[in-house]
Design a protein around this motif. Sequence first.
Motif, mmCIF file in Angstrom:
data_model
loop_
_atom_site.group_PDB
_atom_site.id
_atom_site.type_symbol
_atom_site.label_atom_id
_atom_site.label_comp_id
_atom_site.label_asym_id
_atom_site.label_seq_id
_atom_site.Cartn_x
_atom_site.Cartn_y
_atom_site.Cartn_z
ATOM 1 N N ALA A 244 0.836 -1.203 0.000
ATOM 2 C CA ALA A 244 0.000 0.000 0.000
ATOM 3 C C ALA A 244 0.871 1.252 0.000
ATOM 4 C CB ALA A 244 -0.921 -0.008 1.211
ATOM 5 N N VAL A 245 1.982 1.230 0.729
ATOM 6 C CA VAL A 245 2.879 2.389 0.792
ATOM 7 C C VAL A 245 3.489 2.671 -0.575
ATOM 8 C CG1 VAL A 245 5.057 3.241 1.751
ATOM 9 C CG2 VAL A 245 3.390 2.103 3.241
ATOM 10 N N LEU A 246 4.033 1.625 -1.191
ATOM 11 C CA LEU A 246 4.686 1.802 -2.485
ATOM 12 C C LEU A 246 3.696 2.206 -3.568
ATOM 13 C CD1 LEU A 246 7.176 -1.214 -2.512
ATOM 14 C CD2 LEU A 246 7.651 1.183 -1.988
ATOM 15 N N ASP A 247 2.536 1.601 -3.550
ATOM 16 C CA ASP A 247 1.543 1.914 -4.572
ATOM 17 C C ASP A 247 1.087 3.360 -4.455
ATOM 18 O OD1 ASP A 247 0.142 0.792 -6.811
ATOM 19 O OD2 ASP A 247 -1.705 0.948 -5.643
ATOM 20 N N THR A 248 0.919 3.830 -3.207
ATOM 21 C CA THR A 248 0.509 5.221 -2.993
ATOM 22 C C THR A 248 1.588 6.191 -3.455
ATOM 23 O OG1 THR A 248 -0.876 4.610 -1.103
ATOM 24 C CG2 THR A 248 -0.161 6.904 -1.252
ATOM 25 N N ILE A 249 2.842 5.897 -3.123
ATOM 26 C CA ILE A 249 3.941 6.784 -3.515
ATOM 27 C C ILE A 249 4.094 6.818 -5.031
ATOM 28 C CG2 ILE A 249 6.453 7.054 -3.445
ATOM 29 C CD1 ILE A 249 6.341 6.003 -0.571
ATOM 30 N N ARG A 250 4.025 5.657 -5.667
ATOM 31 C CA ARG A 250 4.189 5.610 -7.120
ATOM 32 C C ARG A 250 3.085 6.381 -7.831
ATOM 33 N NH1 ARG A 250 2.173 2.810 -11.280
ATOM 34 N NH2 ARG A 250 0.802 1.675 -9.864
ATOM 35 N N SER A 251 1.858 6.247 -7.336
ATOM 36 C CA SER A 251 0.725 6.889 -8.006
ATOM 37 C C SER A 251 0.582 8.368 -7.644
ATOM 38 C CB SER A 251 -0.568 6.151 -7.665
ATOM 39 O OG SER A 251 -0.803 6.143 -6.270
ATOM 40 N N SER A 252 1.375 8.844 -6.687
ATOM 41 C CA SER A 252 1.253 10.244 -6.262
ATOM 42 C C SER A 252 2.002 11.210 -7.170
ATOM 43 C CB SER A 252 1.752 10.405 -4.820
ATOM 44 O OG SER A 252 3.127 10.109 -4.730
ATOM 45 N N GLY A 253 2.767 10.648 -8.126
ATOM 46 C CA GLY A 253 3.444 11.507 -9.089
ATOM 47 C C GLY A 253 4.953 11.461 -8.930
ATOM 48 N N PRO A 254 5.685 11.858 -9.977
ATOM 49 C CA PRO A 254 7.150 11.749 -9.972
ATOM 50 C C PRO A 254 7.829 12.604 -8.909
ATOM 51 C CG PRO A 254 6.358 12.945 -11.916
ATOM 52 C CD PRO A 254 5.159 12.339 -11.266
ATOM 53 N N GLU A 255 7.282 13.762 -8.592
ATOM 54 C CA GLU A 255 7.939 14.620 -7.601
ATOM 55 C C GLU A 255 7.908 13.986 -6.215
ATOM 56 O OE1 GLU A 255 6.406 18.553 -7.627
ATOM 57 O OE2 GLU A 255 7.039 18.994 -9.693
ATOM 58 N N GLN A 256 6.759 13.422 -5.837
ATOM 59 C CA GLN A 256 6.647 12.775 -4.543
ATOM 60 C C GLN A 256 7.533 11.525 -4.480
ATOM 61 O OE1 GLN A 256 5.412 13.772 -1.829
ATOM 62 N NE2 GLN A 256 5.480 11.916 -0.569
ATOM 63 N N LEU A 257 7.554 10.761 -5.560
ATOM 64 C CA LEU A 257 8.407 9.571 -5.612
ATOM 65 C C LEU A 257 9.871 9.964 -5.449
ATOM 66 C CD1 LEU A 257 8.977 6.557 -6.179
ATOM 67 C CD2 LEU A 257 8.890 7.099 -8.625
ATOM 68 N N GLN A 258 10.284 10.993 -6.159
ATOM 69 C CA GLN A 258 11.674 11.433 -6.090
ATOM 70 C C GLN A 258 12.022 11.932 -4.698
ATOM 71 O OE1 GLN A 258 13.346 12.868 -9.780
ATOM 72 N NE2 GLN A 258 13.922 14.769 -8.725
ATOM 73 N N ALA A 259 11.104 12.632 -4.069
ATOM 74 C CA ALA A 259 11.355 13.133 -2.715
ATOM 75 C C ALA A 259 11.532 11.987 -1.727
ATOM 76 C CB ALA A 259 10.207 14.044 -2.276
ATOM 77 N N GLN A 260 10.710 10.958 -1.848
ATOM 78 C CA GLN A 260 10.805 9.810 -0.943
ATOM 79 C C GLN A 260 12.100 9.039 -1.158
ATOM 80 O OE1 GLN A 260 8.898 8.767 1.614
ATOM 81 N NE2 GLN A 260 7.693 10.638 1.423
ATOM 82 N N ILE A 261 12.517 8.917 -2.416
ATOM 83 C CA ILE A 261 13.760 8.205 -2.706
ATOM 84 C C ILE A 261 14.957 8.969 -2.139
ATOM 85 C CG2 ILE A 261 15.318 7.558 -4.588
ATOM 86 C CD1 ILE A 261 12.820 6.752 -6.187
ATOM 87 N N ASN A 262 14.961 10.279 -2.267
ATOM 88 C CA ASN A 262 16.042 11.069 -1.686
ATOM 89 C C ASN A 262 16.084 10.918 -0.165
ATOM 90 O OD1 ASN A 262 17.682 13.069 -3.550
ATOM 91 N ND2 ASN A 262 15.641 12.907 -4.444
ATOM 92 N N HIS A 263 14.923 10.850 0.457
ATOM 93 C CA HIS A 263 14.859 10.671 1.908
ATOM 94 C C HIS A 263 15.379 9.295 2.302
ATOM 95 C CE1 HIS A 263 13.379 10.706 6.012
ATOM 96 N NE2 HIS A 263 12.686 9.607 5.762
ATOM 97 N N LYS A 264 14.936 8.255 1.595
ATOM 98 C CA LYS A 264 15.325 6.884 1.933
ATOM 99 C C LYS A 264 16.827 6.651 1.746
ATOM 100 C CE LYS A 264 11.581 4.425 3.014
ATOM 101 N NZ LYS A 264 11.502 3.469 4.146
ATOM 102 N N SER A 265 17.433 7.331 0.790
ATOM 103 C CA SER A 265 18.869 7.164 0.540
ATOM 104 C C SER A 265 19.718 7.960 1.514
ATOM 105 C CB SER A 265 19.207 7.597 -0.889
ATOM 106 O OG SER A 265 19.050 9.005 -1.032
ATOM 107 N N GLN A 266 19.078 8.679 2.422
ATOM 108 C CA GLN A 266 19.753 9.502 3.430
ATOM 109 C C GLN A 266 20.689 10.536 2.799
ATOM 110 O OE1 GLN A 266 21.517 6.969 6.446
ATOM 111 N NE2 GLN A 266 19.622 5.834 6.770
ATOM 112 N N ARG A 267 20.425 10.833 1.531
ATOM 113 C CA ARG A 267 21.178 11.848 0.769
ATOM 114 C C ARG A 267 22.693 11.597 0.785
ATOM 115 N NH1 ARG A 267 17.474 15.471 -0.808
ATOM 116 N NH2 ARG A 267 15.561 15.624 0.450
ATOM 117 N N LEU A 268 23.069 10.314 0.865
ATOM 118 C CA LEU A 268 24.484 9.960 0.862
ATOM 119 C C LEU A 268 25.110 10.112 -0.519
ATOM 120 C CD1 LEU A 268 24.614 6.775 3.133
ATOM 121 C CD2 LEU A 268 25.151 9.142 3.740
#
Length: 406
Positions: A244-268
């Motif tokens: 449910a988390v992934l499906d919501t993030i993917r369907s919320s649009g590219p900007e939201q997906l990109q923001a979540q990926i940057n957060h998950k990668s800890q900006r390393l």
Amino acid sequence: MDQPVFEVPMDSFTPASALGAPVQALVVGGGLTGVAAAIVCARAGLQTVHLAPPAPPDRRTSALMQPSVDFLRSAGLVDAPEAIGHPLTRIRIIDATDRLIRAPETLFDAAEIGLAAFGWNFPNIKLMERFQSVAETLPNLEVRPLGATGIRRDGNTYHVTLSDGSELNAELVVGADGKKSLVRSAGGFTVREHAFTQSALVCDLELGRPLDGTSVEFHYPQGPFTLVPAGGTRANLVWIDDHAVLDTIRSSGPEQLQAQINHKSQRLFGRISVVTPAFVFPLSTLSVDRAGQDGIALVGEAAHAFPPIGAQGLNLGLRDVADLAAAVAAADPARPTWSVEAARSYASRRAADLGRTGGMVDALFRSLITDLLPAQALRASGLWALRLAPPLRRRAFSLGMGVARR
């Protein structure tokens, strides 16, 4: 991957299917494992038909460990891995949970075991192009762009109904037709399945800083967030989380997906951009009690499926193909029961590897997502041991790469 690839001289072959006689080997399923299985059957001298229905291009990548790459080279399926893939020289594991008991950050380096790389990350499209070009050179391998819709057994022969309504008879049937395998069902195999609430999101990324050959795994409570080197500043993402988390993030649009990926990668790795569409795949496990019986051999996801932990998916499928090559090469097609004997031999060769690998991957995944403190403590202590004990770490390398399977 210690099985040799056997070949016999091939001057001229008239397809048995054209003569109305049973083909010696019928491979069902058009993925990478299916193409490889058809090639090794043909190279063992068997009249082979490969049923490979058209499918969309597979835009994913596969991280193949060095033993798998060695098998592909010995089988003539890949000449120079550097021409189509990217080396995986290190594996970095970061515990990104906020649990009471946390594991240490751990780095595994291929140089510790005298290798330049643990393996290579290949685009599946390029692997498929290479496999198909090899298949086209084999005169006793016939490829049909059809699927199978029905299978029944009559003595030592299988009667297979094709998707165009025609029928084909075969002595040995190789099921490479995935998790919902018709071949497996028709053969009466006992199957065990478990569906997880987690799914995997995959896409390609552009990083602010390159990974330099290091596969980076952030371990979160619902699964790993993994960046795999894809050349330069490119990376392939495999993100496991609740569906449910992934499906919501993917369907919320590219900007939201990109923001979540940057957060998950800890900006390393600097600012990350998503450069391909993202896809979400449900996760499950699947296993069979044996991989072959009664003239049927199951390879790839027809025999086993796991979450993408430890890069075992296609690696395990290629080990299936290597053992299939040895089993059919050792068989005598002049014997009426040769296909039954070959399937039995194949099952025996695969039993230990499938049991060990399935247990290892399942334990790793469940230890990561469990809320039980004893399991979390065991996982953390295991990573501490791997970090502090080089002999144990080298043993773990061997198990993960599939070289300690015999």
